[in-house]
Design a protein around this motif. Structure first.
Motif, short mmCIF file in Angstrom:
data_model
loop_
_atom_site.label_atom_id
_atom_site.label_comp_id
_atom_site.label_asym_id
_atom_site.label_seq_id
_atom_site.Cartn_x
_atom_site.Cartn_y
_atom_site.Cartn_z
N GLU A 53 27.53 -8.19 -41.48
CA GLU A 53 27.37 -6.46 -41.47
C GLU A 53 28.33 -5.86 -42.51
OE1 GLU A 53 24.87 -4.78 -40.40
OE2 GLU A 53 24.19 -6.56 -39.25
N ILE A 54 29.70 -6.12 -42.60
CA ILE A 54 30.67 -5.65 -43.40
C ILE A 54 30.17 -5.88 -44.91
CG2 ILE A 54 33.06 -5.65 -44.23
CD1 ILE A 54 33.80 -6.25 -41.20
N VAL A 55 29.66 -7.34 -45.22
CA VAL A 55 29.51 -7.70 -46.47
C VAL A 55 28.17 -6.89 -47.12
CG1 VAL A 55 28.43 -9.61 -47.96
CG2 VAL A 55 30.46 -9.74 -46.28
N CYS A 56 27.38 -6.28 -46.09
CA CYS A 56 26.10 -5.53 -46.41
C CYS A 56 26.43 -4.31 -46.61
CB CYS A 56 25.03 -5.72 -45.09
SG CYS A 56 24.33 -7.37 -45.20
N VAL A 57 27.50 -3.84 -46.02
CA VAL A 57 27.99 -2.38 -46.18
C VAL A 57 28.66 -2.39 -47.49
CG1 VAL A 57 29.91 -0.57 -45.46
CG2 VAL A 57 28.79 -1.96 -43.83
N LEU A 58 29.55 -3.47 -47.88
CA LEU A 58 29.95 -3.43 -49.20
C LEU A 58 29.04 -3.40 -50.54
CD1 LEU A 58 33.06 -5.89 -48.43
CD2 LEU A 58 33.17 -3.03 -48.56
#
Ligand SMILES: [Fe+2]
Ligand SMILES: [Fe+2]
Length: 190
Positions: A53-58
């Protein structure tokens, strides 16, 4: 001789027993006696979901800023909306890890290798949409598997993953629609 009348074992645990167990297990927080999953494994799985999810936010945030060209405004708004929703997912998953007694791993070191999705390197609007579509499809496949894995062993985590999956399916659909709008047809590799 006093004979003890034995109660027949109730199907559901009686309230008194539940309360006693809850009190004696206060230190384990949300992980109560009836938790049937493997807590450490669940935490490890959720750490990988958090990284995803963090990679998707970035990625979405970078795309929302960098997208350029004719009719990019609507696409930028869509990327920006998705970035917000991925951040909500990250928050929800981190809360669940905490409930289970784990420490959510936000460490940027090794983030990309913990994640199922990729950051990407798209250079234009259409490639950005394609990268996002691929990332969403990976998330959808991955989360469906996890939902089956958690099953009835851990309904709390399963329900969380189901609510996230629904949003990822919408995201995939949004990216697909944008791709069709910009390319006239879906153009996924392979
Ligand atoms: Fe997400
Ligand atoms: Fe998504």
């Amino acid at each position: 001789m006093a004979s003890e009348t034995k109660n027949s074992q109730p199907f559901l645990t009686d309230i008194k027993t539940l309360r006693e167990r809850a009190r004696s297990n206060l230190q384990t927080g949300a992980v109560t006696f009836t938790y049937q999953g493997d807590v450490q494994k669940t935490i490890a799985i959720l750490q990988s979901v958090l990284a995803t999810e963090i990679v998707c936010v970035l990625r979405y945030t970078m795309h929302a800023v960098a997208a350029a060209g004719i009719s990019s405004e609507g696409v930028k708004a869509e990327f920006s909306q998705h970035a917000k929703e991925e951040a909500q997912h990250a928050q929800q998953v981190a809360e669940r890890i905490n409930q289970l007694g784990g420490k959510p791993d936000f460490n940027p070191t090794g983030l990309a290798t913990r994640a199922a999705s990729e950051y990407g390197n798209a250079g234009n609007l259409v490639d950005m949409i394609k990268e996002n579509l691929i990332a969403e499809r990976i998330a959808v496949d991955h989360y469906r598997e996890l939902i089956r894995y958690f099953g009835n062993e851990d309904p709390g985590t399963r329900t969380l993953m189901e609510s996230i999956l629904t949003v990822e399916e919408e995201h995939a659909n949004d990216m697909h629609d944008l791709l069709v709008a910009h390319e006239g047809r879906p153009m996924l590799p392979g």
